[in-house]
Design a protein around this motif. Structure first.
Motif, mmCIF file in Angstrom:
data_model
loop_
_atom_site.group_PDB
_atom_site.id
_atom_site.type_symbol
_atom_site.label_atom_id
_atom_site.label_comp_id
_atom_site.label_asym_id
_atom_site.label_seq_id
_atom_site.Cartn_x
_atom_site.Cartn_y
_atom_site.Cartn_z
ATOM 1 N N LEU A 178 52.227 39.923 34.932
ATOM 2 C CA LEU A 178 52.823 39.698 36.248
ATOM 3 C C LEU A 178 53.503 40.970 36.748
ATOM 4 O O LEU A 178 53.323 41.385 37.903
ATOM 5 C CB LEU A 178 53.831 38.551 36.151
ATOM 6 C CG LEU A 178 54.283 37.896 37.456
ATOM 7 C CD1 LEU A 178 53.153 37.099 38.083
ATOM 8 C CD2 LEU A 178 55.482 36.975 37.178
ATOM 9 N N VAL A 209 48.236 39.641 39.094
ATOM 10 C CA VAL A 209 49.189 38.557 39.339
ATOM 11 C C VAL A 209 48.475 37.211 39.244
ATOM 12 O O VAL A 209 48.987 36.257 38.626
ATOM 13 C CB VAL A 209 49.863 38.729 40.727
ATOM 14 C CG1 VAL A 209 50.670 37.482 41.101
ATOM 15 C CG2 VAL A 209 50.760 39.958 40.738
ATOM 16 N N ARG A 232 52.566 43.485 39.890
ATOM 17 C CA ARG A 232 53.563 43.784 40.932
ATOM 18 C C ARG A 232 53.785 45.288 41.059
ATOM 19 O O ARG A 232 53.948 45.814 42.163
ATOM 20 C CB ARG A 232 54.877 43.086 40.570
ATOM 21 C CG ARG A 232 55.963 43.139 41.631
ATOM 22 C CD ARG A 232 55.637 42.270 42.802
ATOM 23 N NE ARG A 232 56.822 42.042 43.635
ATOM 24 C CZ ARG A 232 56.788 41.602 44.875
ATOM 25 N NH1 ARG A 232 55.636 41.319 45.437
ATOM 26 N NH2 ARG A 232 57.900 41.405 45.558
#
Length: 485
Positions: A140, A131, A144
């Motif tokens: 990203l 991230v 996650r």
């Protein structure tokens, strides 16, 4: 002799032994009490320290869950993400957690409870770094997903580890710390996320993982897992370390080993064994509590509290959201204190009653708004209802199902059964958060009245099916459930 040293004598507990024998014997008794108190403090220290290390995983859980709310606008602006792309970033955490939940039991059975926590921490560290370095939606989302996988494993192994190391008189309170640290982690992430950039906030997510990995070097493995793995010497060393070096662990060790030996003669547990008569009651209890925990609507109400307040007529949802943060932590602390005093069953039924009331008040506020009745009361009913709901959930329905899940399954099926229960929980979390806005568009009052119905069903289910586990060893709990099957 000072008064505090002879208070037991004054109550008549040892007077018959010491009358007329003078101060030397009294001094000996007092010295023995001091030794016993020292031993208790020593044993409690290791249990408490081990719990502190484990709940760093719970804090990490909360940090991951709370990350997306304060960073939405800045991430979208910096990376030029569409609303759909950011929604994928938010929801992929749950998908990763589902996969982590499926694997959690197998990992913790194969590598031990400490090994599973190490695995989770490594996944979370990898995810946060992804991230931090991300310049597009792809990296990203990968980050996650990794953090989601990590907290999916944490959500199973942390309460199980705490339950397996704790003495029966502390087990409920210590296991409840899991939920408390999730709440604190989420609140801290939300608060500091409004002060620092989203990249720096991602780096703060590394801190609990680093503390956890360092702390795991100094705490013992679960004695019950070591006994199941056949590591007899390590089992006794770990149990002795947890109970204090001068504590007699003979009875507890024999009880644990007898329970495991009785289970070892059975064939290796498979997923289909969970529907057998021997385990079906435990599975029904564990799965049903997680279904009720999610379908009273906590993730919908919690995730979209700000929008709910605005829809109810408040000019801004921020005040209500801050009030929720202020209510959650102290009420969860209160639940931690009460769980070993009041018991699991009363706490979860009182909690469900409060959730029922909160949903009725909030639903009624939307009904009145829709009918243009008592409009000046609508915001107060909405905020009051949601705060009652959050307080009631935090004291019982939040922590207690996780405590019971960690207690009711025999160790030979704990991995498979625990994975199933955690998977059901995460699936329910996804379903509720996904459908909440659709349900609110269909009927805002109907949504909250539906959640209140699940709260009412929870009270009935707990009264009929869930045993009281306060003050019992894990082996006693599981034996009592088998007798009632």
């Amino acid at each position: 002799m000072a008064v505090p040293e002879i208070k037991d004598v004054e109550r008549g507990e040892i007077v018959s032994r010491v009358e007329g024998l003078g101060n030397p014997l009294l001094k000996k008794v007092a010295d023995q009490d001091d030794v016993e108190e020292s031993e208790i403090n020593e044993s409690y220290f290791m249990v408490l320290f081990s719990t502190f290390v484990a709940v760093c995983g719970s804090f990490e859980f909360g940090s991951c869950v709370g990350y997306s709310a304060p960073t939405q606008s800045s991430i979208r602006q910096d990376l030029n993400l569409s609303l759909a792309e950011f929604s994928m970033f938010g929801s992929i955490l749950t998908i990763g957690a589902m996969l982590g939940a499926v694997m959690s039991g197998h990992i913790s059975d194969l590598t031990g409870r400490k090994g599973a926590m190490r695995t989770s921490a490594c996944f979370c560290i990898t995810g946060w770094l992804a991230v931090f370095f991300s310049k597009s939606a792809l990296l990203l989302d990968v980050g996650r997903f990794f953090t989601g996988y990590g907290i999916g494993v944490f959500s199973y192994v942390v309460p199980v580890y705490i339950a397996e190391i704790s003495p029966k008189n502390l087990r409920g309170a210590l296991t409840t710390l899991n939920q408390l640290m999730i709440v604190i982690g989420s609140s801290v992430s939300f608060l500091i996320g409004s002060l620092i950039s989203w990249k720096i906030l991602a780096l703060t997510g590394l801190a609990p993982c680093i503390v956890l990995l360092f702390g795991l070097c100094f705490i013992p493995e679960s004695p019950r897992w070591l006994a199941k793995a056949g590591r007899e010497k390590e089992f006794r060393v770990a149990l002795q370390k947890l109970r204090g070096r001068d504590t007699d662990i003979t009875n507890e060790a024999e009880e644990i080993q007898a329970s495991i030996q009785a289970l070892e003669i059975l064939p290796k547990a498979r997923i289909q064994d969970l529907v057998s008569k021997k385990y079906s009651r435990s599975v029904i209890i564990g799965v049903s509590l997680m279904v009720f925990q999610q379908f009273v609507g906590i993730n919908g109400i919690g995730f979209y509290a700000s929008e709910t307040f605005v829809k109810a007529g408040l000019s801004s949802g921020k005040l209500g959201t801050i009030a929720i943060a202020c209510v959650q932590v102290p009420i969860t602390v209160l639940g931690t204190v009460l769980i070993d005093k009041c018991g699991r069953r009363p706490l979860i039924m009182i909690s469900s009653g409060g959730i029922f009331l909160g949903c009725i008040l909030t639903g009624t506020s939307f009904f009145l708004k829709g009918q243009s009745l008592l409009l000046e009361w609508v915001p107060f009913l909405a905020v009051g209802g949601v705060l009652i709901y959050i307080a009631a959930f935090s004291i019982g329905m939040g922590p207690v199902p996780w405590v019971i899940m960690s207690e009711i399954f025999p160790i030979n099926v704990k991995g498979i059964a625990g994975s199933l229960v955690v998977l059901v929980n995460w699936s329910g979390a996804w379903a509720v958060s996904y459908t909440f806005n659709f349900l609110m568009s269909w009927s805002s009052p109907g949504t909250f009245y539906m959640y209140s119905a699940f709260a009412a069903m929870t009270i009935i289910f707990v009264a009929k099916m869930v045993p009281e586990t306060k003050g019992k060893t894990l082996e006693e709990i599981q034996a009592s459930i088998r007798r009632e099957t």
